[in-house]
Design an enzyme around this catalytic site. Structure first.
Site, short mmCIF file in Angstrom:
data_model
loop_
_atom_site.label_atom_id
_atom_site.label_comp_id
_atom_site.label_asym_id
_atom_site.label_seq_id
_atom_site.Cartn_x
_atom_site.Cartn_y
_atom_site.Cartn_z
CB THR A 1 -2.92 4.09 0.72
OG1 THR A 1 -2.80 4.95 -0.41
CG2 THR A 1 -4.21 3.29 0.61
CG LEU B 1 -1.97 -1.05 1.38
CD1 LEU B 1 -2.68 -0.90 2.72
CD2 LEU B 1 -2.96 -0.99 0.24
CG ASP B 2 0.56 4.36 -2.93
OD1 ASP B 2 1.34 3.49 -3.36
OD2 ASP B 2 -0.21 5.01 -3.65
CE LYS B 3 5.87 8.22 5.03
NZ LYS B 3 7.10 9.07 4.96
#
Length: 379
Positions: free
Chosen positions: A160, A156-158
């Site tokens: 998100t 997951l993106d930082k």
């Protein structure tokens, strides 16, 4: 291929000579090396040719020359490989008690094969340049009774938040990786977006590529060079024309896919200044943090059955839902598996029919609630 024991006068002791076999008749010399001496790199064959060390029947040869059965190839001795220096084994520093507690506080599901975390926003999944705090660095705290260290199987993106699957052994990691690559796994995201799409239930199919000059840190829609990317979106509820609460379901796994797609249709995710610029921020007390949350993950369990876990949104997301007066009872729409083998027209009709049926159900539920509560209105 046959090798002779012939040695030429004045030639190094280990020079090799080969007789071209009938099966190699007519092929290029570089092709002969690929077939018979695959460990010899093309760059080395080229150097031997330039320096006159590579010969066919005593004549200088080039990699592109055609050879014939029965010819004798003179090949220089194999060059010794440089000794490999053993890389120092990276030792992870032990986690302190606070880090262990923090890592375990994220666990929302655990069984013999898998752990699901509810990753908070601001925590990276893996390390990188100037990124020292990340989920991967905390996995030693999640071994529990298992022997091996858990393994990340997706990211997951930082910024998100939400459901992040971790495999507890190599067998489970392989099974989960297969599910993701074959696209049988389903990931459901919640997002708050700026504005309201004119189509409440739709599919975004826009190819995505790295944006030049950003070092791969930013993506863009690229019709010519982009990789195919598909995102299903459904409006859960709207706050007038100001914002909407949407469900997003990615059917491909491109970097920043959901963020790029929503910005591309003119409805950036709230708080995503990277792709939406200043238009991605709402006034009136709505948090400036990114409002993208991995709400649910559904994937086949390696031992049979299904892992199906939902993750509660972080505080800033929940506060924005309340501030915009969205109704939590309308969330968590059923997962629908879209088959891309259908025609585009067929997909549009199926999605439209499903959306229409859900709207009718919601209207019926709202009427029921209204009659039981004296018909109080909600903005």
């Amino acid at each position: 291929m046959s090798e002779t024991g012939v040695r030429e006068t004045g030639v190094a002791r280990d020079v090799r000579q080969f007789i071209v076999a009938p099966d190699d008749d007519g092929i290029r010399l570089d092709r002969w090396f690929k077939r018979n001496l695959p460990d010899v790199a093309f760059s080395l064959v080229s150097r031997w040719a330039r320096t006159g060390q590579l010969r066919v029947d005593g004549k200088r040869a080039t990699p592109g020359d055609r050879i014939e059965a029965g010819q004798v190839l003179r090949v220089p001795p194999a060059e010794p490989k440089p000794a490999e220096t053993a890389r120092p084994k990276r030792v992870r520093p032990p986690l302190d008690a606070d880090q262990v507690d923090y890592a375990r506080s994220m666990v929302i599901h655990r069984d013999k094969a898998a752990i699901v975390l509810n990753k908070p926003p601001g925590l990276a999944t893996q390390g990188g340049t100037k990124t020292h705090e990340h989920v991967d660095g905390l996995l030693d705290a999640l071994t529990f009774e298992a022997e091996g260290r858990p393994k990340l199987v997706h990211r997951l993106d930082k910024d998100t938040s939400g459901a992040l699957l971790v495999a507890r052994n190599a067998r489970a990691a392989a099974a989960f990786a297969k599910s993701f690559s074959s696209r049988t796994a389903r990931k459901i995201y919640w997002a708050l977006i700026v504005g309201v799409p004119s189509v409440e239930d739709g599919m975004i199919e826009l190819p995505i590529a790295k944006q030049p000059g950003t070092g791969g840190e930013k993506m863009q829609v690229d019709e010519k060079a982009g990789s195919p990317a598909r995102t299903r979106y459904r409006v859960i509820e709207r706050a007038g024309n100001r914002a909407a609460w949407v469900e997003l379901q990615p059917f491909t796994g491109r970097t920043h896919q959901l963020r790029v797609h929503m910005a591309a249709i003119g409805h950036p995710i709230v708080g995503d200044g990277k792709y939406g610029g200043q238009d991605a921020f709402l006034t009136g007390g709505v948090s400036r943090k990114m409002h993208l949350h991995a709400r649910r993950i559904r994937i086949d369990h390696p031992d049979g059955g299904m892992i199906d876990v939902t993750a509660d949104p972080p505080a800033h997301f929940a506060e924005s839902i309340e501030l915009l007066a969205f109704d939590p009872d309308l969330a968590d729409l059923p997962i629908e598996d879209v088959k891309f083998s259908e025609t585009p027209e067929g997909k549009r009709r199926a999605i439209s029919a499903a959306a229409k049926a859900r709207r009718k159900e919601r209207k019926g539920e709202r009427r029921g609630r209204g009659s039981g509560s004296g018909g109080s209105a909600r903005r």
